[in-house]
Enzyme design. Structure first.
Site, PDB file in Angstrom:
ATOM      1  N   CYS A  76      -1.108  76.876  99.247  1.00  0.00           N
ATOM      2  CA  CYS A  76      -2.319  76.605  98.459  1.00  0.00           C
ATOM      3  C   CYS A  76      -2.385  75.145  98.047  1.00  0.00           C
ATOM      4  O   CYS A  76      -1.369  74.478  97.865  1.00  0.00           O
ATOM      5  CB  CYS A  76      -2.344  77.509  97.227  1.00  0.00           C
ATOM      6  SG  CYS A  76      -2.410  79.265  97.681  1.00  0.00           S
ATOM      7  N   ASP A  77      -3.602  74.653  97.882  1.00  0.00           N
ATOM      8  CA  ASP A  77      -3.804  73.270  97.477  1.00  0.00           C
ATOM      9  C   ASP A  77      -3.973  73.183  95.958  1.00  0.00           C
ATOM     10  O   ASP A  77      -3.793  74.177  95.237  1.00  0.00           O
ATOM     11  CB  ASP A  77      -4.993  72.660  98.218  1.00  0.00           C
ATOM     12  CG  ASP A  77      -6.298  73.415  98.011  1.00  0.00           C
ATOM     13  OD1 ASP A  77      -6.439  74.115  96.983  1.00  0.00           O
ATOM     14  OD2 ASP A  77      -7.181  73.297  98.869  1.00  0.00           O
ATOM     15  N   LEU A  78      -4.330  72.003  95.456  1.00  0.00           N
ATOM     16  CA  LEU A  78      -4.474  71.789  94.013  1.00  0.00           C
ATOM     17  C   LEU A  78      -5.582  72.630  93.388  1.00  0.00           C
ATOM     18  O   LEU A  78      -5.592  72.859  92.186  1.00  0.00           O
ATOM     19  CB  LEU A  78      -4.740  70.308  93.726  1.00  0.00           C
ATOM     20  CG  LEU A  78      -3.562  69.373  94.002  1.00  0.00           C
ATOM     21  CD1 LEU A  78      -3.973  67.924  93.828  1.00  0.00           C
ATOM     22  CD2 LEU A  78      -2.389  69.717  93.105  1.00  0.00           C
TER      23      LEU A  78
END
Length: 137
Positions: free
Chosen positions: A13-15
């Site tokens: 997952c990203d930010l």
């Protein structure tokens, strides 16, 4: 229709807290490889013979995001396009509610010595209409 169940890992997952766009390609590729294994297509052996199964084009429609620890599944079906191309029709669904996450079409071909091959007999098993399979990972 082939079905592979998986779970989102935190590091995918990203930010923004959703699965990064590029990670979906990994999910799709992993499902294609498991599909080939389930049909007894020996991917490494073909490579040793100088036959490479290559992706030519990928079309991905992002419908809804996955988040950490979401359980999901990837479906794989195949179609022929002409005498050379194989189209992997793949969808990713949220397991809890069967919501469509990704709709994808991945175009591939068998390549030998840099040239597309016609009618590779080892791939005929991909088009067996009686095949249905599901696995979890």
């Amino acid at each position: 229709m082939f079905k592979l169940e998986m779970r989102v890992r935190d590091y995918e997952c990203d930010l923004q807290g959703v699965v990064n766009n590029s990670v979906y390609q990994n999910y799709l590729e992993h499902a294609r490889h498991e599909f080939l294994l389930s049909k007894q297509v020996n991917f490494p052996e073909l490579a040793r013979q100088g036959i490479d199964l290559m992706v030519l084009r990928a079309e991905v429609d992002y419908k809804s995001p996955l988040r950490p620890h979401d359980d999901f599944y990837v479906t794989v079906d195949v179609e022929r396009e002409g005498r050379i191309k194989i189209v992997f029709v793949q969808n990713i669904y949220h397991k809890e509610d069967d919501q469509l996450i990704i709709a994808a079409r991945t175009y591939g071909a068998a390549i030998q010595n840099g040239r597309p091959m016609k009618g590779l007999k080892e791939l005929d098993v991909l088009f067996d209409d009686e095949f249905t399979h599901s696995i979890s990972m």
